[in-house]
Each structure stands twice: as C-alpha cells, then as structure tokens.
Design a protein around this motif. Structure first.
Motif, PDB file in Angstrom:
ATOM      1  N   LEU A 178       6.630 -13.241  -3.089  1.00  0.00           N
ATOM      2  CA  LEU A 178       6.203 -12.443  -4.236  1.00  0.00           C
ATOM      3  C   LEU A 178       4.702 -12.214  -4.211  1.00  0.00           C
ATOM      4  N   THR A 179       3.949 -13.236  -3.819  1.00  0.00           N
ATOM      5  CA  THR A 179       2.496 -13.095  -3.735  1.00  0.00           C
ATOM      6  C   THR A 179       2.120 -12.052  -2.687  1.00  0.00           C
ATOM      7  N   PHE A 180       2.743 -12.146  -1.513  1.00  0.00           N
ATOM      8  CA  PHE A 180       2.515 -11.134  -0.469  1.00  0.00           C
ATOM      9  C   PHE A 180       2.804  -9.740  -1.010  1.00  0.00           C
ATOM     10  N   TRP A 181       3.995  -9.583  -1.544  1.00  0.00           N
ATOM     11  CA  TRP A 181       4.481  -8.254  -1.941  1.00  0.00           C
ATOM     12  C   TRP A 181       3.601  -7.627  -3.015  1.00  0.00           C
ATOM     13  N   THR A 182       3.280  -8.404  -4.050  1.00  0.00           N
ATOM     14  CA  THR A 182       2.519  -7.839  -5.167  1.00  0.00           C
ATOM     15  C   THR A 182       1.078  -7.549  -4.790  1.00  0.00           C
ATOM     16  N   ARG A 183       0.456  -8.436  -4.026  1.00  0.00           N
ATOM     17  CA  ARG A 183      -0.952  -8.206  -3.680  1.00  0.00           C
ATOM     18  C   ARG A 183      -1.118  -7.055  -2.698  1.00  0.00           C
ATOM     19  N   LEU A 184      -0.205  -6.935  -1.755  1.00  0.00           N
ATOM     20  CA  LEU A 184      -0.302  -5.818  -0.809  1.00  0.00           C
ATOM     21  C   LEU A 184      -0.031  -4.491  -1.512  1.00  0.00           C
ATOM     22  N   HIS A 185       0.951  -4.469  -2.392  1.00  0.00           N
ATOM     23  CA  HIS A 185       1.216  -3.228  -3.126  1.00  0.00           C
ATOM     24  C   HIS A 185       0.072  -2.893  -4.072  1.00  0.00           C
ATOM     25  N   GLY A 186      -0.593  -3.899  -4.599  1.00  0.00           N
ATOM     26  CA  GLY A 186      -1.747  -3.626  -5.449  1.00  0.00           C
ATOM     27  C   GLY A 186      -2.835  -2.884  -4.697  1.00  0.00           C
ATOM     28  N   ILE A 187      -3.143  -3.342  -3.487  1.00  0.00           N
ATOM     29  CA  ILE A 187      -4.162  -2.669  -2.673  1.00  0.00           C
ATOM     30  C   ILE A 187      -3.706  -1.267  -2.285  1.00  0.00           C
ATOM     31  N   LEU A 188      -2.446  -1.144  -1.832  1.00  0.00           N
ATOM     32  CA  LEU A 188      -1.954   0.164  -1.399  1.00  0.00           C
ATOM     33  C   LEU A 188      -1.947   1.163  -2.546  1.00  0.00           C
ATOM     34  N   SER A 189      -1.525   0.734  -3.714  1.00  0.00           N
ATOM     35  CA  SER A 189      -1.470   1.644  -4.859  1.00  0.00           C
ATOM     36  C   SER A 189      -2.859   2.159  -5.210  1.00  0.00           C
ATOM     37  N   LEU A 190      -3.834   1.270  -5.199  1.00  0.00           N
ATOM     38  CA  LEU A 190      -5.202   1.689  -5.507  1.00  0.00           C
ATOM     39  C   LEU A 190      -5.752   2.616  -4.423  1.00  0.00           C
ATOM     40  N   GLU A 191      -5.477   2.280  -3.169  1.00  0.00           N
ATOM     41  CA  GLU A 191      -5.974   3.108  -2.070  1.00  0.00           C
ATOM     42  C   GLU A 191      -5.364   4.504  -2.106  1.00  0.00           C
ATOM     43  N   LEU A 192      -4.045   4.586  -2.241  1.00  0.00           N
ATOM     44  CA  LEU A 192      -3.378   5.879  -2.203  1.00  0.00           C
ATOM     45  C   LEU A 192      -3.697   6.734  -3.424  1.00  0.00           C
ATOM     46  N   ALA A 193      -4.023   6.082  -4.541  1.00  0.00           N
ATOM     47  CA  ALA A 193      -4.400   6.834  -5.746  1.00  0.00           C
ATOM     48  C   ALA A 193      -5.856   7.273  -5.714  1.00  0.00           C
ATOM     49  N   GLY A 194      -6.587   6.885  -4.658  1.00  0.00           N
ATOM     50  CA  GLY A 194      -7.965   7.331  -4.504  1.00  0.00           C
ATOM     51  C   GLY A 194      -9.004   6.494  -5.219  1.00  0.00           C
ATOM     52  N   HIS A 195      -8.617   5.308  -5.698  1.00  0.00           N
ATOM     53  CA  HIS A 195      -9.565   4.509  -6.466  1.00  0.00           C
ATOM     54  C   HIS A 195     -10.635   3.850  -5.606  1.00  0.00           C
ATOM     55  N   PHE A 196     -10.432   3.822  -4.296  1.00  0.00           N
ATOM     56  CA  PHE A 196     -11.455   3.265  -3.414  1.00  0.00           C
ATOM     57  C   PHE A 196     -12.434   4.328  -2.936  1.00  0.00           C
ATOM     58  N   THR A 197     -12.122   5.590  -3.193  1.00  0.00           N
ATOM     59  CA  THR A 197     -12.977   6.682  -2.742  1.00  0.00           C
ATOM     60  C   THR A 197     -14.375   6.544  -3.345  1.00  0.00           C
ATOM     61  N   GLY A 198     -15.368   6.631  -2.506  1.00  0.00           N
ATOM     62  CA  GLY A 198     -16.742   6.551  -2.989  1.00  0.00           C
ATOM     63  C   GLY A 198     -17.269   5.139  -3.145  1.00  0.00           C
ATOM     64  N   MET A 199     -16.445   4.126  -2.892  1.00  0.00           N
ATOM     65  CA  MET A 199     -16.908   2.749  -3.039  1.00  0.00           C
ATOM     66  C   MET A 199     -17.621   2.246  -1.785  1.00  0.00           C
ATOM     67  N   GLY A 200     -17.488   2.995  -0.680  1.00  0.00           N
ATOM     68  CA  GLY A 200     -18.294   2.698   0.494  1.00  0.00           C
ATOM     69  C   GLY A 200     -17.768   1.611   1.411  1.00  0.00           C
ATOM     70  N   PHE A 201     -16.490   1.225   1.292  1.00  0.00           N
ATOM     71  CA  PHE A 201     -15.950   0.238   2.222  1.00  0.00           C
ATOM     72  C   PHE A 201     -14.667   0.775   2.848  1.00  0.00           C
ATOM     73  N   ASP A 202     -14.249   0.119   3.910  1.00  0.00           N
ATOM     74  CA  ASP A 202     -13.067   0.554   4.658  1.00  0.00           C
ATOM     75  C   ASP A 202     -11.826  -0.123   4.077  1.00  0.00           C
ATOM     76  N   PRO A 203     -10.911   0.635   3.444  1.00  0.00           N
ATOM     77  CA  PRO A 203      -9.697   0.026   2.879  1.00  0.00           C
ATOM     78  C   PRO A 203      -8.844  -0.685   3.922  1.00  0.00           C
ATOM     79  N   ALA A 204      -8.870  -0.200   5.175  1.00  0.00           N
ATOM     80  CA  ALA A 204      -8.068  -0.848   6.215  1.00  0.00           C
ATOM     81  C   ALA A 204      -8.559  -2.265   6.468  1.00  0.00           C
ATOM     82  N   LEU A 205      -9.886  -2.447   6.488  1.00  0.00           N
ATOM     83  CA  LEU A 205     -10.445  -3.780   6.691  1.00  0.00           C
ATOM     84  C   LEU A 205     -10.160  -4.685   5.493  1.00  0.00           C
ATOM     85  N   PHE A 206     -10.218  -4.115   4.299  1.00  0.00           N
ATOM     86  CA  PHE A 206      -9.901  -4.875   3.087  1.00  0.00           C
ATOM     87  C   PHE A 206      -8.452  -5.352   3.129  1.00  0.00           C
ATOM     88  N   TYR A 207      -7.557  -4.460   3.505  1.00  0.00           N
ATOM     89  CA  TYR A 207      -6.138  -4.791   3.600  1.00  0.00           C
ATOM     90  C   TYR A 207      -5.916  -5.885   4.645  1.00  0.00           C
TER      91      TYR A 207
END
Length: 217
Positions: A178-207
């Motif tokens: 459950l921890t794996f599933w929820t935390r990974l989906h949390g990052i993916l949801s934010l990334e795909l919704a564009g919330h990381f845009t303009g923050m200046g870091f690489d979402p792939a490295l964060f993931y």
C-alpha cells in the motif's frame, strides 16, 4: 457458413465501429474530461444518429466500462510481463510510470477523479487486484516479517485485506505494498497534472529516488 475462428463481415464492421467510438471517446476525454463524455456528440462526429450508435454501446456507462477495462488490462499486461521477466518492485514501479506517461488521459481515467454516477463492474475490480497481486508477489519473500513497526495498521490490514484478494502475503507486506502504491501514484498524479512544471527539477529522478527509498524501507 463462417468457419471456426472466423468472423462475418457484419461482425468485422461492428468491431470497427466500436473501435472508432472508443477512439472518439478518448478524444472527448482529452478535451473535456470523462464526466463530459457524450454518445450523442460522438455519433454526430461520426455522421451517425444517436439511436444508431446505441446499437454499439447501450449507454455512456457501457462505453466507459470498455475504456476502463482496456486501460486496466493494458497496465496489468505490462506489469505482468515485467514481473515474468524478473522485475522486482522497483522494476514494476518503472513499468507503471512508463505506462502512465505513454497516455496520461488513460491514467487519469482509472486513477484520477471518479466519474460521477459510474460504478465499475466486478471484472474490472479483478483486473485491478491482478495488478496489485504482481506487486505483492514482488514484495513478498520468505524473509518478509509478519508485522512492521506500525503494528496497529498491520493488525487492521490483517482483517481488512479484501483489496489483496486471496494473496497469502502477511500484514507487513500488505502495508508495504500500500505504501508503494499510494506514494508512487501520488508522484505520478502530480507530475501528469503538471504540478511539477516550473519547479526546476527532474520528475524522473524524483520518482527514482522515491523507489530507492521505498525499497530501502
């Protein structure tokens, strides 16, 4: 008479029309979201009447079910193939992200905001459980502890494990999955919704860092 394993021209035409309807539906979803899906609008774009289209999909929910089933099935197949090739939990996390990035609208249909008034049938729930089963397999091992430091949650999961089907994983592994599933989906949801845009870091490295931390734990 058509032989075994063959289809008639009518069956092929029906399959073609259904495929086009689903393609038009994805276009609608990309433009206005799944809640705005309209069979009448799709019929108009295809040069058909609403009643004519209802011969292929009885209603909006039947169409959504087909789209959701296709989406879950494609993810289950991708994760299953990765697992069959020897992928561990990190490898399954990579497979999930690749699938999500390949088609964000497909991802949001199954993991985004629920469509108002829509309820998925049991067979789709079974496909979702199949996906979770692959993660449980990857995390389960003879060395896996029966409980984790968060004993109250483990005790709760021991009696609330319907989501895991009949998988024999102990509560600590259920907790970890459950921890794996929820935390990974949390990052993916934010990334795909564009919330990381303009923050200046690489979402792939964060993931990747999150996967490494999850596996370490």
């Amino acid at each position: 008479m058509a032989g075994a394993g063959t289809t008639t021209p009518r069956e092929r035409y029906r399959a073609q029309v259904r495929a086009e309807v689903k393609e038009r539906a994805w276009q609608q979803i990309a433009t206005a979201g799944a809640s705005a899906l309209s069979l009448n609008a799709i019929a108009k774009h295809m040069g058909m009447t609403g009643p004519a289209l209802y011969r292929y999909f009885a209603n909006r929910d039947e169409l959504i079910t087909e789209l959701v089933r296709d989406a879950y099935r494609s993810l289950a197949d991708g994760v299953g193939q990765a697992r069959a090739a020897g992928a561990d939990a990190v490898g399954l996390g990579h497979a999930l992200r690749e699938w999500a990035l390949a088609d964000p609208q497909r991802y949001f249909l199954v993991y985004g905001t629920p469509v108002p008034g829509y309820h998925a049938p049991d067979d789709i729930t079974a496909i979702a459980a199949e996906i979770m089963g692959h993660l449980l397999d990857a995390l389960n091992s003879p060395e896996a502890p029966a409980t984790s430091p968060d004993a109250p949650l483990d005790a709760h999961l021991a009696d609330h494990r319907d989501w895991a089907g009949d998988h024999p994983a102990p509560p600590a592994v259920l907790h970890r999955a459950l921890t794996f599933w929820t935390r990974l989906h949390g990052i993916l949801s934010l990334e795909l919704a564009g919330h990381f845009t303009g923050m200046g870091f690489d979402p792939a490295l964060f993931y990747e860092a999150e996967l490494t931390e999850l596996l370490r734990r």
